[in-house]
Scaffold this motif. Structure first.
Motif: not given
Length: 303
Positions: A64-75
């Protein structure tokens, strides 16, 4: 499905619907994002601490963290301290690709559950003790735009139909003021013969995947662009003068003509035949047909 919401004054987080309804994210990723945004600035969380607070395992949380990072919600950025220690700095955003459009921290945005305060110390919202204002009703007898030709019963019926159709699609949720404003367009659809199913399919089918950012304008555009054509007026077919059934030409139909007395029909045919023969003989002998017309009308000329 009926939604029940309670009014809260503290301990809440504001999050846009476009984030919670982002179909590119799994429900696990949306839940983790909402949890992270509810935390105060500076809170320390990683995959291990998150997996301890949820039934999901470490692998599901990491995915899930990788999903957020891929779409720019998380860096996640690797950094080094002056004494040589390496650590990971995590930034969470409430919009996709938030790192490119997010404002700097402490730039006037409220923290989780707090109200924004203007420079003079007053909150930019109405006082809770004041009674909320309502839209000013239009003056009676004035020009109300498209509503002026609608009676109250027709407008109320159209408004209820539109509210009933949009209630089934949360992405097109409208306030009652917008519903009343769009009611004349719905009434025009009904006047042109559109059914409730036709209106519902025209408004709710094929919605954009990215979400509807302005539901009222979206619904209004569809009501105008997909307006049905006016009903065609079918010309009346001639009817038989005897029995009243539709006939290809004015007068008597074939059945009524055949039902006439045989003598009258035979007499009429004999007169027509006699006049035709007389005109043919007059033309062969060089006589003037106009001079013989009165006599031919009664079949009194014997050529």
């Amino acid at each position: 499905m009926r939604i029940h919401r309670s009014a809260r004054e503290r301990f809440f987080t504001t999050l846009g619907n476009e984030v919670l309804r982002d179909s590119r994210l799994s429900f696990c990723a949306r839940g983790i994002l909402a949890y992270l945004l509810s935390q105060p600035d500076g809170k320390r969380d990683d995959i291990r601490t998150l997996s301890e607070r949820t039934p999901e395992g470490r692998e599901r949380v990491a995915s899930a963290m990788r999903e957020l990072e891929k779409l720019g919600y998380l860096t996640r950025t690797k950094k080094r301290t002056p004494d040589g220690h390496i650590y990971t700095e995590v930034e969470v955003f409430d919009r996709p690709e938030g790192a490119s459009s997010q404002r700097e921290p402490n730039a006037g945005f409220p923290a989780s559950g707090a109200l924004a305060v203007s420079p003079d110390g007053d909150h930019p919202v109405k006082e809770r003790v004041e009674e909320p204002t309502r839209p000013t009703p239009a003056a009676e007898g004035g020009d109300n735009g498209p509503n002026k030709n609608l009676n109250e019963k027709t407008q109320a019926s159209a408004a209820q139909l539109l509210a009933r159709v949009l209630r089934a699609e949360p992405r097109l949720a409208l306030g009652w003021t917008d519903v009343l404003r769009l009611a004349p367009l719905v009434a025009e659809w009904r006047r042109r013969g559109a059914s409730e199913l036709h209106i519902a399919s025209s408004l709710t089918s094929g919605l954009p995947r990215a979400g509807v950012h302005h539901p009222a304008r979206f619904v209004e555009t569809r009501l105008v662009a997909k307006m049905p054509l006016e009903r065609c007026v079918v010309p009346l077919r001639p009817e038989c003068e005897g029995c009243g059934v539709p006939a290809p030409t004015p007068g008597l139909c074939r059945s009524c003509r055949e039902a006439q007395p045989a003598g009258a029909s035979a007499a009429t045919e004999n007169q027509v035949l006699a006049r035709g023969v007389a005109k043919a003989r007059a033309a062969l002998r060089g006589l003037s047909v106009e001079r013989l017309t009165p006599a031919l009308a009664y079949g009194a000329v014997d050529l």
